[in-house]
Design a protein around this motif. Structure first.
Motif, mmCIF file in Angstrom:
data_model
loop_
_atom_site.group_PDB
_atom_site.id
_atom_site.type_symbol
_atom_site.label_atom_id
_atom_site.label_comp_id
_atom_site.label_asym_id
_atom_site.label_seq_id
_atom_site.Cartn_x
_atom_site.Cartn_y
_atom_site.Cartn_z
ATOM 1 N N ASP A 1 21.754 17.697 70.413
ATOM 2 C CA ASP A 1 21.412 19.037 69.923
ATOM 3 C C ASP A 1 19.922 19.131 69.616
ATOM 4 N N GLU A 2 19.337 18.054 69.074
ATOM 5 C CA GLU A 2 17.916 18.066 68.718
ATOM 6 C C GLU A 2 17.048 18.199 69.963
ATOM 7 N N ARG B 1 17.986 19.453 72.833
ATOM 8 C CA ARG B 1 18.216 20.779 73.409
ATOM 9 C C ARG B 1 17.385 21.830 72.675
ATOM 10 N N ARG B 2 17.334 21.729 71.340
ATOM 11 C CA ARG B 2 16.550 22.698 70.562
ATOM 12 C C ARG B 2 15.061 22.598 70.884
ATOM 13 N N ARG B 3 14.545 21.365 70.973
ATOM 14 C CA ARG B 3 13.112 21.178 71.260
ATOM 15 C C ARG B 3 12.746 21.739 72.624
ATOM 16 N N GLN C 1 14.467 23.982 74.408
ATOM 17 C CA GLN C 1 14.658 25.425 74.459
ATOM 18 C C GLN C 1 13.508 26.160 73.779
ATOM 19 N N ALA C 2 13.007 25.586 72.664
ATOM 20 C CA ALA C 2 11.858 26.189 71.976
ATOM 21 C C ALA C 2 10.633 26.200 72.885
ATOM 22 N N ASP D 1 11.147 28.837 75.644
ATOM 23 C CA ASP D 1 10.923 30.196 75.131
ATOM 24 C C ASP D 1 9.438 30.454 74.903
ATOM 25 N N ARG E 1 25.874 32.399 73.699
ATOM 26 C CA ARG E 1 24.985 31.266 73.989
ATOM 27 C C ARG E 1 25.782 30.010 74.350
ATOM 28 N N GLU E 2 26.813 29.718 73.563
ATOM 29 C CA GLU E 2 27.601 28.512 73.814
ATOM 30 C C GLU E 2 28.452 28.648 75.081
#
Length: 329
Positions: A31-32, A34-36, A38-39, A42, A293-294
């Motif tokens: 998850d970490e 994926r967040r990095r 995706q940020a 964007d 999103r999911e």
């Protein structure tokens, strides 16, 4: 200048391979990470080269979102979020009506994956199609061998029932057990409602569980009229959708009763219609953006690896108290 995969990797401080895994929906990504990624995607406005990727993989680059109708509450929000999420991963979305799926019609255009509402999905399809594109179900569906993204309906009903109990109601009936449910499925669907009552030392009388199709106000109306004529008239109605609740509101008024003084009403779905009803409708609200999103993440992962084990992603929900369940005086 157009951002590249390498630009995203440098911005996020990860490898190009890690970025590729995220944007292509590889399922085994933290998850970490994926967040990095995706940020960074964007921030830089990165868009995958859809044509090149699809040509290499032999894919269309299209996802189908199958809906039960075009007047479904919050459909515009769901479509907007699904389209945005798909575009971030290099896909486009086509909208299909459930009648085409139910009739077994061929698709007008081929797609790589399907997002399908649970309450309109043919049971055989949910159980795991042997052919056709991968499938992710949006909503509650029994068993099956496909991915699902939904709120915990049993917990949602339990929380809604607990809210009604907290306002002083004790004769709580439920509207929305699906007519096509088997006895076992009906038991599962009403588990939360029965659990909340049992915790309060209560048991619903016979006839307090009324079947109804969730998207039809008329079914909520007729089910409520039946319940309000019960020898032990309920003082609260738990409806498994806002549309059923809107029908129940009208039935209560037509029976010469007041909402919420005589009968409290709560729905599930947090529709705009409920926010402007009179009285305003208490409801259980799901995180539509999370679900969209999911769902997109799961279908992209399923396209990448069709043999992966099916996953259930539970979306958060909250009870939204409004005028229709104000405490009993």
């Amino acid at each position: 200048m157009v951002a590249t995969l390498r630009d995203v990797a440098e911005f996020a401080g990860v490898s190009v391979k890690s970025v590729s895994n995220v944007v292509n929906g590889y399922p085994y990504v933290s998850d970490e990470l994926r967040r990095r990624v995706q940020a960074a995607v964007d921030e830089l406005g990165y868009r995958p080269n859809l044509a090149a990727r699809n040509l290499r993989a032999g894919r269309t680059g299209l996802l189908a979102l199958v809906v039960p109708g075009f007047d479904v509450p919050r459909l515009d929000e769901l479509v907007r979020e699904v389209v945005a999420g798909a575009e971030r991963r290099g896909y486009r979305v086509v909208i299909e009506h459930s009648r085409r799926v139910a009739a077994g019609e061929a698709r007008p255009v081929p797609v790589d994956g399907v997002l399908l509402a649970a309450d309109v999905a043919p049971p055989g399809l949910i159980e795991g199609p042997s052919t056709g594109p991968p499938l992710v179900v949006l909503g509650d569906a029994p068993g099956g061998r496909c991915d699902r993204v939904a709120i915990d309906h049993a917990r949602a009903a339990e929380d809604a029932s607990a809210h009604l109990l907290h306002t002083g109601r004790r004769r709580i009936a439920a509207i929305g057990v699906r007519p096509r449910h088997s006895p076992a499925a009906a038991q599962r669907y009403t588990l939360g409602y029965r659990r909340a009552l049992r915790r309060a030392g209560l048991a619903p009388p016979s006839g307090y569980l009324q079947p109804a199709l969730p998207h039809r106000r008329a079914e909520g109306y007729h089910a409520a009229r039946t319940l309000l004529a019960h020898e032990q008239r309920p003082d609260a109605l738990l409806c498994y959708s806002d549309r059923l609740a809107i029908g129940a509101l009208r039935a209560t008024v037509d029976a010469g009763l007041r909402v919420p003084q005589d009968v409290a009403v709560i729905g599930i779905g947090d529709s705009e219609e409920g926010r402007y009803a009179r009285p305003t409708l208490s409801t259980v609200s799901a995180d539509t953006a999370f679900i969209a999103r999911e769902a997109v993440a799961r279908i992209v992962a399923r396209i990448a690896r069709r043999d992966a084990a099916p996953a259930l992603v539970v979306a958060p929900h909250t009870v939204v108290p409004r005028e229709s369940t104000a405490p009993a005086g």
